[in-house]
Design an enzyme around this catalytic site. Structure first.
Site, PDB file in Angstrom:
ATOM      1  N   ASP A  35     -10.750   1.869  -3.202  1.00 30.09           N
ATOM      2  CA  ASP A  35     -11.248   1.469  -1.792  1.00 30.09           C
ATOM      3  C   ASP A  35     -12.676   1.708  -1.808  1.00 30.09           C
ATOM      4  O   ASP A  35     -13.476   0.927  -0.868  1.00 30.09           O
ATOM      5  CB  ASP A  35     -10.716   2.514  -0.809  1.00 30.09           C
ATOM      6  CG  ASP A  35      -9.436   2.373  -0.111  1.00 30.09           C
ATOM      7  OD1 ASP A  35      -8.812   1.000  -0.682  1.00 30.09           O
ATOM      8  OD2 ASP A  35      -8.982   2.900   0.596  1.00 30.09           O
TER       9      ASP A  35
ATOM     10  N   ASP B 200       0.853  -1.281   0.185  1.00 36.46           N
ATOM     11  CA  ASP B 200      -0.053   0.038  -0.095  1.00 36.46           C
ATOM     12  C   ASP B 200       1.100   1.291   0.036  1.00 36.46           C
ATOM     13  O   ASP B 200       2.218   1.155   0.203  1.00 36.46           O
ATOM     14  CB  ASP B 200      -1.004  -0.110   1.287  1.00 36.46           C
ATOM     15  CG  ASP B 200      -2.066   0.704   1.064  1.00 36.46           C
ATOM     16  OD1 ASP B 200      -2.301   1.450   0.042  1.00 36.46           O
ATOM     17  OD2 ASP B 200      -3.061   0.391   1.892  1.00 36.46           O
TER      18      ASP B 200
END
Ligand code: GLA
Length: 742
Positions: free
Chosen positions: A554, A484
């Site tokens: 997301d 990430d």
């Protein structure tokens, strides 16, 4: 660069190449690179594309043609400078140069701009020499007086016609110089057409919006100044001739830049109506010093053309990415069905809780279990812990081993979330090394999500990040990392370097990232990696060459996701696109959707589950088992087949539909969604594409049903021409249909 033979000296050798019929060449592919000495023309032929450039009488290398494949003996060239229009637009100022230096009377956007230490900023790149090696072409341009050599590197992929272009810039002079801007390539389109541009824009939880605008005189700049790829724009473009966008028809030129740092793609139309696309390092805040003997390589800018519309442009890119970019190429593994804990537990991960989820996941048919954020350091929320990649012993008293063993025992591979480039100020790492982050001395260090960016350009930081991950993978039996990256750069100083060397950070950081990924992959070949950046803010052909999959957003709401996935698919292959089934109502927009709708939406990519499985009922589990089993039967087609977009969900459209066809055309799968069933209007008849017209296909419903009278089997022609009517009614109804040749 080894020996670059001069054109004159090579004439004999080239004559020998021409004398050899291409068909007799041993290589199975017929991509060809040729140089016509008489006309001074270079020509690449690959797939359905021809690309040609020539040297004009002034020695400038000019684009001559980029488009549909031409006959082998078609005349191309000679290259001539753009004519004079007035004293303001003198001869040559707007020539379609392949890679122009800023110098002389040029007014077109240059590819390269340099400043010598003595103040001279004039750079005129003229043809010097070339080399053809293993189907790749290098052309050296040079300004001998300035002491600058540029080697343009070309590759051509015969399966897709995609051409790769990059530049190697070398200081051959006696004094240092600074590169103010360096593109990978300038692509010139045929003159005088009515063009329009497509590009992608987005933001966190709202990535991959497809935009269209007319190309008119002036410039459109797509870019990231964020230090990484970003989601505000994505480094991809498509240009249509005639302005009427169509999935199945029309000329489309497209391209994608393989770079995960700040980048720019600039589309210019000049006063002659010529359109150029120049892309590479973002010139903003750029400044790359080259001492004598030093060099800089640009990223690769890939470009393609099709006469068969936007759908084919995407399919060509998908095929190119699958076989030429993603690790493993055509032999890459299919994406396993994944479970991820993030939306279920957020930072509250612990051994017992994760084991419970893993047990549930395994029973559904999940193949990979991933523990997301929260397993390390003092990571109980996003205020602390990043940088301390040791297992949190309160949450995992016996380390990760008991959980990993359990997950393996359940027949699943094990994955872990990491964010290796970041540090929370509240961490042992930052307390020990406050100088390791990007910063300007004595200035504020702006935080994003309470974190700072480690300066990977520093050798010590790069070595540390590699060692930490190497140790994590060596000490734990891990098969997957979700990598990430959750903020932009700010205050991008590199104080350890001399003031005029600091801006090298824009190049060195990303090169270090690639280097770390490359070394980790080599040392741990069994580990797959996902590129995530707060969702889809780091998806590009550079990072995709070193990662197996990407996280597009997301936002996991299955209806929002239809448009997100559609936008993603314009540029990137579903083979790398992960999609999870999560809780309803969605955290993103409070929308409630059936489990059927959520599964069918996620099955268009690499299927994952991110819901709290402890809350699922027996009926939910049975539904999930059904879809996961169906997914395994069609995933090769979804991930590695040809994608056809039938109904676009862009601009909040009420409908969405796609179909994918396996390479051998034996199987196809169709997904159809209705978001808005207003006024009970009929769902459109769907006409899947890409089937074998003469073969007979039997259909099977994963979910939903055909209208009364729909046959169970018919020819490919029937399904493609007559079409299929589905019983889809009301808000958020959906269907999935499998076509199988019998
Ligand atoms: C980012 C990712 C999410 C999740 C969180 C964890 O937002 O995109 O998927 O991993 O970080 O903090």
């Amino acid at each position: 660069m080894k020996h670059h033979a001069h054109a004159t000296r090579l004439a004999l050798a080239i004559a020998a190449i021409f004398a050899t019929p291409l068909a007799a060449a041993p290589a199975p592919r017929d991509a060809a690179v040729r140089y016509d000495t008489a006309a001074h023309v270079f020509r690449l032929d690959a797939g359905k594309v021809t690309y040609a450039m020539g040297v004009d009488p002034d020695g400038k290398l000019q684009t001559l043609y980029w488009g549909a494949r031409l006959a082998k003996d078609d005349p191309l060239g000679p290259a001539m400078p753009a004519p004079e229009r007035s004293s303001f637009d003198p001869k040559g100022a707007l020539s379609r140069q392949e890679y122009a230096g800023w110098g002389g009377n040029i007014t077109a956007m240059p590819a390269l701009k340099v400043k010598l230490d003595d103040g001279n900023r004039d750079l005129i790149l003229r043809y010097d020499s070339y080399r053809i090696d293993h189907g790749a072409l290098d052309i050296v341009l040079s300004d001998k007086q300035a002491g600058v050599d540029v080697t343009l590197h070309y590759t051509a992929d015969d399966a897709t016609g995609v051409i790769g272009r990059s530049a190697h810039i070398e200081n051959k002079g006696k004094q240092p110089l600074t590169i103010d801007s360096a593109a990978a390539a300038t692509w010139s389109l045929p003159s005088g057409s009515d063009y329009s541009l497509r590009y992608l824009t987005g933001t966190w939880a709202g990535e991959w919006h497809l935009q269209t605008r007319a190309i008119t005189p002036g410039a459109t700049v797509l870019e990231s100044r964020r230090g990484s790829t970003g989601d505000e724009n994505n480094p991809w473009f498509a240009i249509n001739r005639g302005g009427a966008w169509n999935e199945a028809q029309g000329d489309v030129w497209f391209g994608a830049l393989a770079w995960s740092g700040s980048w720019s793609i600039r589309v210019d139309e000049d006063i002659l109506g010529q359109v150029r696309v120049t892309g590479g390092y973002n010139p903003f805040d750029f400044g790359y010093r080259l001492k004598p003997g030093e060099s800089l390589d640009t990223p690769v800018f890939y470009g393609g053309y099709t006469g068969d519309g936007m759908g084919e442009a995407s399919r060509l890119l998908h095929r190119f990415e699958r076989s030429r970019i993603l690790p493993g190429g055509d032999n890459a593994k299919l994406r396993p069905v994944l479970y991820n804990s993030w939306e279920a537990t957020e930072f509250k991960v612990d051994e017992a809780g994760q084991i419970k989820l893993a047990e549930r996941a395994a029973k559904l048919g999940v193949e990979r279990f991933v523990v997301d954020d929260g397993w390390f350091g003092a990571r109980n929320n996003d205020h602390a812990g990043l940088g301390d990649w040791t297992v949190n012993r309160t949450k995992f008293p016996n380390g990760l081993k008991p959980l990993i063993d359990k997950v393996h025992g359940l027949g699943m591979s094990f994955g872990l979330w990491v964010e290796p480039e970041m540090v929370n100020p509240d961490s042992d790492l930052y307390r020990a090394h406050p100088d390791w982050v990007l910063n300007f001395p004595d200035r504020q260090r702006s935080e994003g999500r309470n974190q700072l960016v480690l300066n990977l350009a520093r050798e010590d930081v790069k070595a540390h990040v590699f060692e930490v991950l190497d140790k994590l993978l060596a000490e734990n039996d891990i098969q997957f990392l979700k990598w990430d990256y959750n903020r932009n750069w700010s205050e991008p100083g590199w104080p350890q370097m001399a003031p005029d060397e600091q801006q090298k950070v824009y190049v060195a950081y990303t090169q270090s990232l690639y280097d770390i990924l490359r070394r980790l992959r080599a040392k741990h070949p069994g580990v797959e990696i996902e590129s995530c950046s707060g969702g889809g803010a780091r998806v590009d052909l550079g990072v995709m060459a070193l990662t197996d999959e990407v996280w597009p957003s997301d936002n996991t709401d299955a209806s929002d996701r239809l448009a997100i996935q559609d936008g993603f698919s314009q540029a990137y292959t579903p083979a790398a696109m992960m999609a999870w089934v999560t809780a309803s109502p969605s955290w993103a927009n409070k929308r409630a959707l059936s489990l059927d709708f959520r599964f069918l939406s996620a099955m268009q990519g690499g299927l994952g589950i991110g819901a709290n499985l402890l809350e699922w009922t027996d009926a939910d589990n049975a539904t999930a088992r059904h879809y996961i089993a169906e997914y395994k039967a069609i995933r090769a087609t979804v991930q590695r087949g040809d994608l056809y977009r039938l109904l676009s969900p862009q601009q909040r459209a009420p409908w969405s539909a796609t179909n994918s066809v396996s390479a051998d055309r034996k199987q196809a799968v169709l997904f159809a969604f209705q978001r808005d069933g207003e006024e009970g209007r009929a769902f459109p008849t769907l006409r899947p594409q890409g089937l074998d017209a003469n073969a007979r296909y039997r259909i099977r419903y994963i979910h939903g049903a055909g209208a009364p009278g729909t046959p169970d089997a018919a020819s490919g022609a029937y399904w493609m021409e007559h079409g299929l009517d589905l019983q889809i009614k009301g808000d958020f109804d959906a269907a999935g249909v499998v076509f199988e040749q019998r």
